[in-house]
Design a protein around this motif. Structure first.
Motif, PDB file in Angstrom:
ATOM      1  N   GLU A  44      10.563  56.229  52.106  1.00 34.65           N
ATOM      2  CA  GLU A  44      10.199  57.526  51.529  1.00 34.65           C
ATOM      3  C   GLU A  44      11.078  57.765  50.296  1.00 34.65           C
ATOM      4  OE1 GLU A  44       8.438  59.874  55.449  1.00 34.65           O
ATOM      5  OE2 GLU A  44      10.302  60.588  54.543  1.00 34.65           O
ATOM      6  N   ALA A  45      10.460  58.033  49.184  1.00 33.22           N
ATOM      7  CA  ALA A  45      11.201  58.134  47.917  1.00 33.22           C
ATOM      8  C   ALA A  45      10.487  59.109  46.992  1.00 33.22           C
ATOM      9  CB  ALA A  45      11.311  56.756  47.268  1.00 33.22           C
ATOM     10  N   PRO A  46      10.547  60.405  47.315  1.00 35.31           N
ATOM     11  CA  PRO A  46       9.781  61.378  46.528  1.00 35.31           C
ATOM     12  C   PRO A  46      10.290  61.593  45.115  1.00 35.31           C
ATOM     13  CG  PRO A  46      11.067  62.480  48.241  1.00 35.31           C
ATOM     14  CD  PRO A  46      11.178  61.001  48.505  1.00 35.31           C
ATOM     15  N   GLN A  47      11.571  61.354  44.859  1.00 34.63           N
ATOM     16  CA  GLN A  47      12.111  61.616  43.525  1.00 34.63           C
ATOM     17  C   GLN A  47      11.976  60.385  42.627  1.00 34.63           C
ATOM     18  OE1 GLN A  47      16.060  63.322  43.553  1.00 34.63           O
ATOM     19  NE2 GLN A  47      15.659  64.579  45.360  1.00 34.63           N
ATOM     20  N   LYS A  48      11.708  60.634  41.364  1.00 35.12           N
ATOM     21  CA  LYS A  48      11.506  59.525  40.432  1.00 35.12           C
ATOM     22  C   LYS A  48      12.681  58.558  40.427  1.00 35.12           C
ATOM     23  CE  LYS A  48      12.272  59.500  36.027  1.00 35.12           C
ATOM     24  NZ  LYS A  48      12.321  59.585  34.560  1.00 35.12           N
ATOM     25  N   GLU A  49      13.896  59.057  40.384  1.00 33.47           N
ATOM     26  CA  GLU A  49      15.045  58.158  40.318  1.00 33.47           C
ATOM     27  C   GLU A  49      15.125  57.256  41.545  1.00 33.47           C
ATOM     28  OE1 GLU A  49      16.441  57.567  37.644  1.00 33.47           O
ATOM     29  OE2 GLU A  49      15.616  59.292  36.585  1.00 33.47           O
ATOM     30  N   GLN A  50      14.659  57.797  42.676  1.00 27.43           N
ATOM     31  CA  GLN A  50      14.651  57.012  43.917  1.00 27.43           C
ATOM     32  C   GLN A  50      13.616  55.887  43.828  1.00 27.43           C
ATOM     33  OE1 GLN A  50      13.864  60.254  46.640  1.00 27.43           O
ATOM     34  NE2 GLN A  50      15.998  60.962  46.612  1.00 27.43           N
ATOM     35  N   GLN A  51      12.447  56.219  43.299  1.00 23.96           N
ATOM     36  CA  GLN A  51      11.394  55.205  43.133  1.00 23.96           C
ATOM     37  C   GLN A  51      11.881  54.090  42.202  1.00 23.96           C
ATOM     38  OE1 GLN A  51       8.200  57.684  41.629  1.00 23.96           O
ATOM     39  NE2 GLN A  51       8.393  59.060  43.375  1.00 23.96           N
ATOM     40  N   VAL A  52      12.505  54.506  41.106  1.00 24.92           N
ATOM     41  CA  VAL A  52      13.014  53.535  40.137  1.00 24.92           C
ATOM     42  C   VAL A  52      14.037  52.615  40.798  1.00 24.92           C
ATOM     43  CG1 VAL A  52      14.455  53.333  38.051  1.00 24.92           C
ATOM     44  CG2 VAL A  52      12.549  54.986  38.125  1.00 24.92           C
ATOM     45  N   TRP A  53      14.916  53.200  41.584  1.00 27.43           N
ATOM     46  CA  TRP A  53      15.968  52.412  42.239  1.00 27.43           C
ATOM     47  C   TRP A  53      15.356  51.333  43.132  1.00 27.43           C
ATOM     48  CZ3 TRP A  53      17.915  51.142  47.019  1.00 27.43           C
ATOM     49  CH2 TRP A  53      19.242  50.664  47.051  1.00 27.43           C
ATOM     50  N   PHE A  54      14.356  51.706  43.900  1.00 27.29           N
ATOM     51  CA  PHE A  54      13.741  50.733  44.814  1.00 27.29           C
ATOM     52  C   PHE A  54      12.933  49.670  44.068  1.00 27.29           C
ATOM     53  CE2 PHE A  54      14.615  53.825  48.240  1.00 27.29           C
ATOM     54  CZ  PHE A  54      15.123  52.964  49.195  1.00 27.29           C
ATOM     55  N   VAL A  55      12.242  50.058  43.015  1.00 30.67           N
ATOM     56  CA  VAL A  55      11.489  49.069  42.234  1.00 30.67           C
ATOM     57  C   VAL A  55      12.448  48.073  41.586  1.00 30.67           C
ATOM     58  CG1 VAL A  55      10.049  48.737  40.167  1.00 30.67           C
ATOM     59  CG2 VAL A  55       9.453  50.501  41.853  1.00 30.67           C
ATOM     60  N   LYS A  56      13.576  48.579  41.098  1.00 31.87           N
ATOM     61  CA  LYS A  56      14.555  47.658  40.501  1.00 31.87           C
ATOM     62  C   LYS A  56      15.135  46.721  41.557  1.00 31.87           C
ATOM     63  CE  LYS A  56      16.013  50.175  36.357  1.00 31.87           C
ATOM     64  NZ  LYS A  56      17.070  51.026  35.757  1.00 31.87           N
ATOM     65  N   LEU A  57      15.346  47.225  42.753  1.00 33.31           N
ATOM     66  CA  LEU A  57      15.934  46.394  43.803  1.00 33.31           C
ATOM     67  C   LEU A  57      14.926  45.419  44.387  1.00 33.31           C
ATOM     68  CD1 LEU A  57      18.585  46.032  45.513  1.00 33.31           C
ATOM     69  CD2 LEU A  57      17.432  47.404  47.272  1.00 33.31           C
TER      70      LEU A  57
ATOM     71  N   GLY B 149      11.343  45.155  43.466  1.00 30.89           N
ATOM     72  CA  GLY B 149      10.194  44.707  42.690  1.00 30.89           C
ATOM     73  C   GLY B 149       8.997  45.634  42.723  1.00 30.89           C
ATOM     74  N   ALA B 150       7.985  45.232  41.981  1.00 30.85           N
ATOM     75  CA  ALA B 150       6.792  46.067  41.783  1.00 30.85           C
ATOM     76  C   ALA B 150       6.102  46.405  43.094  1.00 30.85           C
ATOM     77  CB  ALA B 150       5.809  45.334  40.866  1.00 30.85           C
ATOM     78  N   ASN B 151       6.226  45.509  44.077  1.00 28.37           N
ATOM     79  CA  ASN B 151       5.439  45.675  45.294  1.00 28.37           C
ATOM     80  C   ASN B 151       6.240  46.172  46.488  1.00 28.37           C
ATOM     81  OD1 ASN B 151       2.737  44.903  44.393  1.00 28.37           O
ATOM     82  ND2 ASN B 151       3.736  42.968  43.876  1.00 28.37           N
ATOM     83  N   VAL B 152       7.260  46.961  46.205  1.00 25.56           N
ATOM     84  CA  VAL B 152       7.974  47.630  47.289  1.00 25.56           C
ATOM     85  C   VAL B 152       7.068  48.713  47.883  1.00 25.56           C
ATOM     86  CG1 VAL B 152       9.035  49.252  45.650  1.00 25.56           C
ATOM     87  CG2 VAL B 152      10.131  48.839  47.850  1.00 25.56           C
ATOM     88  N   ASN B 153       7.180  48.927  49.186  1.00 25.65           N
ATOM     89  CA  ASN B 153       6.415  50.003  49.840  1.00 25.65           C
ATOM     90  C   ASN B 153       7.138  51.331  49.654  1.00 25.65           C
ATOM     91  OD1 ASN B 153       4.691  48.030  51.056  1.00 25.65           O
ATOM     92  ND2 ASN B 153       6.179  47.759  52.717  1.00 25.65           N
ATOM     93  N   LEU B 154       6.459  52.317  49.100  1.00 28.39           N
ATOM     94  CA  LEU B 154       7.096  53.617  48.877  1.00 28.39           C
ATOM     95  C   LEU B 154       6.240  54.743  49.455  1.00 28.39           C
ATOM     96  CD1 LEU B 154       8.328  53.070  45.198  1.00 28.39           C
ATOM     97  CD2 LEU B 154       9.722  53.059  47.277  1.00 28.39           C
TER      98      LEU B 154
ATOM     99  N   LEU C   6       4.973  48.860  37.231  1.00 30.78           N
ATOM    100  CA  LEU C   6       4.516  47.862  36.255  1.00 30.78           C
ATOM    101  C   LEU C   6       5.461  47.697  35.064  1.00 30.78           C
ATOM    102  CD1 LEU C   6       0.676  48.657  36.183  1.00 30.78           C
ATOM    103  CD2 LEU C   6       1.868  46.897  37.520  1.00 30.78           C
ATOM    104  N   GLY C   7       6.592  48.403  35.086  1.00 28.92           N
ATOM    105  CA  GLY C   7       7.515  48.306  33.954  1.00 28.92           C
ATOM    106  C   GLY C   7       6.990  49.007  32.724  1.00 28.92           C
TER     107      GLY C   7
ATOM    108  N   SER D 166      12.450  47.564  30.768  1.00 32.82           N
ATOM    109  CA  SER D 166      12.984  46.232  30.458  1.00 32.82           C
ATOM    110  C   SER D 166      13.060  45.338  31.692  1.00 32.82           C
ATOM    111  CB  SER D 166      14.383  46.382  29.853  1.00 32.82           C
ATOM    112  OG  SER D 166      15.226  47.024  30.786  1.00 32.82           O
ATOM    113  N   HIS D 167      12.679  45.885  32.838  1.00 29.78           N
ATOM    114  CA  HIS D 167      12.953  45.168  34.092  1.00 29.78           C
ATOM    115  C   HIS D 167      12.141  43.887  34.256  1.00 29.78           C
ATOM    116  CE1 HIS D 167      14.755  44.927  38.006  1.00 29.78           C
ATOM    117  NE2 HIS D 167      13.578  44.658  38.519  1.00 29.78           N
ATOM    118  N   PHE D 168      10.943  43.874  33.702  1.00 28.21           N
ATOM    119  CA  PHE D 168      10.082  42.712  33.923  1.00 28.21           C
ATOM    120  C   PHE D 168       9.907  41.880  32.643  1.00 28.21           C
ATOM    121  CE2 PHE D 168       8.773  46.025  36.934  1.00 28.21           C
ATOM    122  CZ  PHE D 168       8.973  45.359  38.135  1.00 28.21           C
ATOM    123  N   LEU D 169      10.749  42.137  31.648  1.00 26.96           N
ATOM    124  CA  LEU D 169      10.515  41.507  30.348  1.00 26.96           C
ATOM    125  C   LEU D 169      11.278  40.204  30.132  1.00 26.96           C
ATOM    126  CD1 LEU D 169      10.310  44.575  27.960  1.00 26.96           C
ATOM    127  CD2 LEU D 169       8.460  43.252  28.980  1.00 26.96           C
ATOM    128  N   ASN D 170      12.239  39.909  31.004  1.00 23.67           N
ATOM    129  CA  ASN D 170      12.973  38.646  30.891  1.00 23.67           C
ATOM    130  C   ASN D 170      13.429  38.333  29.473  1.00 23.67           C
ATOM    131  OD1 ASN D 170      12.537  38.144  33.618  1.00 23.67           O
ATOM    132  ND2 ASN D 170      10.472  37.357  33.169  1.00 23.67           N
TER     133      ASN D 170
END
Lengths: 258, 258, 258
Positions: free
Chosen positions: C204-217, C219-224, C240-241, C248-252
């Motif tokens: 559960e990650a209702p706040q944007k910063e929380q969603q960002v944190w989990f996607v960074k940790l 990846g794109a396909n984390v369950n939220l 999707l970055g 910049s997370h998916f740009l390598n």
């Protein structure tokens, strides 16, 4: 209700004299009003068109008709009353209420200085025309009114004919009844309640924690105001002990609860 | 307006060159766009499809048509421009603007490093195709641009052909023009205004206190952006001195005000 | 997608087993559900009718039908399960799931004390009837469950038949996985991930910063989960970055990024 649960507190039914939910509409479109009412009519007793949003809202008559057809009374925010008064246009304001066929009006002094006698005189005059809600409390965060003064104002305004007294909080819930942090001025509320019946007060409580605090103090049928349209359903569950925050409040020791 | 009040500041009318309200749509459905426009068309001059939400929004052409039919120009957020540039797909971006028949585009460097000459070159190239809004300020809270640099960038970008300069704040209002707390970088704004005409700047100001601050500083017809759709009507009342926060601002000593 | 960009991370497609977005509906009207689905169906895998809002929502069957017709499964919030259990009405709850033809149910103990064996027994019983989501974490900010206990509960509940485990955060994102400030309990999450596959957990990650944190940790396909309806599109861009936060997370190392 959609199914049966035991230990649900009894709610007053519409037309309610207490247990009121007053919702603030700060510019909904007509279809948004329809959406809101299709879901929340049973739980909403009064709608306030926030401050002077009615000045700039298109299709105002049509919008008021949607509320009227649903049996939900509407009134204009107190700031609009003040905007007319400060411009010496009070007579225009009285005509405006008739033009829009409004049955309720708010008298407030949240943005202007008004002595108590003048305010009560406005209440008396409007009482002959509509049902009056009278608001106590400043919109100015720095202007703290001491509890004895709240009580004195509330008594005088009820005597002047106000149907209910509204405790100020603004849309944000950060002035009047509350500190800038949103925390309830608990001592203020408790002192008011020693002198004024709870049924006569509508507590503006836009934040969830504020709603929870009042339901825990005064029960399912406390009058609450400045509820946003999307929070009418959530508030009803808080009143009924069906959200985590009040889950155990009406259970009287049923089972084992956190 | 629905009724007459004295002492209402004069507002510019559409099509406005200043006094602009730019609203951020971060994924409204088509019917939600219709709802929003049915209420707010008169008060909205530009709509930004926030960052790259246009990439994932279904029925994009149909949605753009709803805005177009209402006479409200739409542009894609600057982050989308940057997403194309960083991928060496700028030519694709130019074609995209034509595919969707857009009349406005934003050039920004909120998420990428771009030297000033390159940015101005993008502005020059796009100016031949559309009306360009150019944004100054980083989305990175830690990246503070000093006032003299803001001014230098703004001047260069206006010279390169930008119609307006946007001051960055993001959806939240916590970077660029503002501190992480949302507080205005007052010194920055004041220094910018010594060099750049206010009419050329759209200040992103998503939070109410930020909008109030700019209206008090620059009047009813300040250009404001990143307004959420539900706040278009409330913002209009702030501009007109019809909300508590600016209630006394346009009254010139009428009566007695807090 | 509406146009082509390189370097977009691959997303799982519906029906997804991971990369799930679970949205919380806390009282949408039927037309609001239609609006939401018209825009977000591709990005939403599960909808929770928050806590016990289903008790007071009018036209519940009709509303469920709108979701069903769009192929989006709905379940009732865990607080409703608890409300039935604490009243010794668990059999009524099982019948309720059939009455409303639900294919998913949540088992939780966010508001009541329940020992692990009892909770697992509820999971086992419901598993015969529906797909079970089991939630770990308290709604009580003061009740901190240590990481080893989270892991032990998660393992036991998966063994009992739960399809996914939900990490508690509430609507606000201020308990369970998060501190009262909304900050992620990073050590907790990392320790959980040493023992439980990420695919089995919905954070559960209702706040944007929380969603960002989990996607960074993860990846794109984390369950939220506990995403608000208006945030389904913005969340998809974060995955999707294509929003500043994960730009910049998916740009390598493509080009020069802040």
């Amino acid at each position: 209700m959609n199914y049966t649960l035991s230990h649900i507190p009894e709610r007053t039914l519409k037309p309610r004299q207490h247990g009121l939910t007053m919702v603030m509409d700060k510019g909904l479109s007509i279809r948004q009003v329809e959406d809101f009412l299709s879901n929340s009519t049973d739980y909403v007793d009064l709608v306030k068109l926030g401050w002077a949003t009615s000045f700039v809202t298109p299709n105002l008559k049509e919008k008021l008709k949607v509320y009227k057809d649903a049996g939900v009374p509407v009134y204009f925010g107190g700031t609009l009353f003040e905007a007319f008064v400060i411009r010496n246009q009070f007579d225009d304001y009285r005509r405006l209420l008739d033009t829009y066929d409004l049955q309720y009006a708010e008298v407030s002094d949240g943005s202007i200085e008004m002595n108590q006698d003048d305010k009560c005189e406005y209440i008396r005059q409007l009482t002959g025309q509509v049902t009056v809600l009278s608001e106590v409390g400043s919109k100015d965060e720095a202007k703290i009114i001491p509890p004895y003064k709240w009580i004195q104002l509330m008594k005088a305004e009820l005597e002047a004919g106000a149907w209910k007294i509204i405790g100020e909080a603004r849309e944000g819930g950060t002035v009047g009844l509350f500190r800038a942090s949103g925390e309830v001025r608990q001592g203020l509320v408790e002192e008011i309640l020693t002198q004024i019946p709870s049924e006569k007060i509508i507590w503006e409580a836009p934040q969830k924690e504020q709603q929870v605090w009042f339901v825990k103090l005064l029960g399912a049928n406390v009058n609450l105001g400045n509820i946003s349209p999307a929070e009418a359903i959530p508030l009803e569950t808080i009143r009924l002990g069906l959200r985590g925050d009040t889950f155990s409040h009406f259970l009287n020791g049923l089972g084992s609860i956190h």
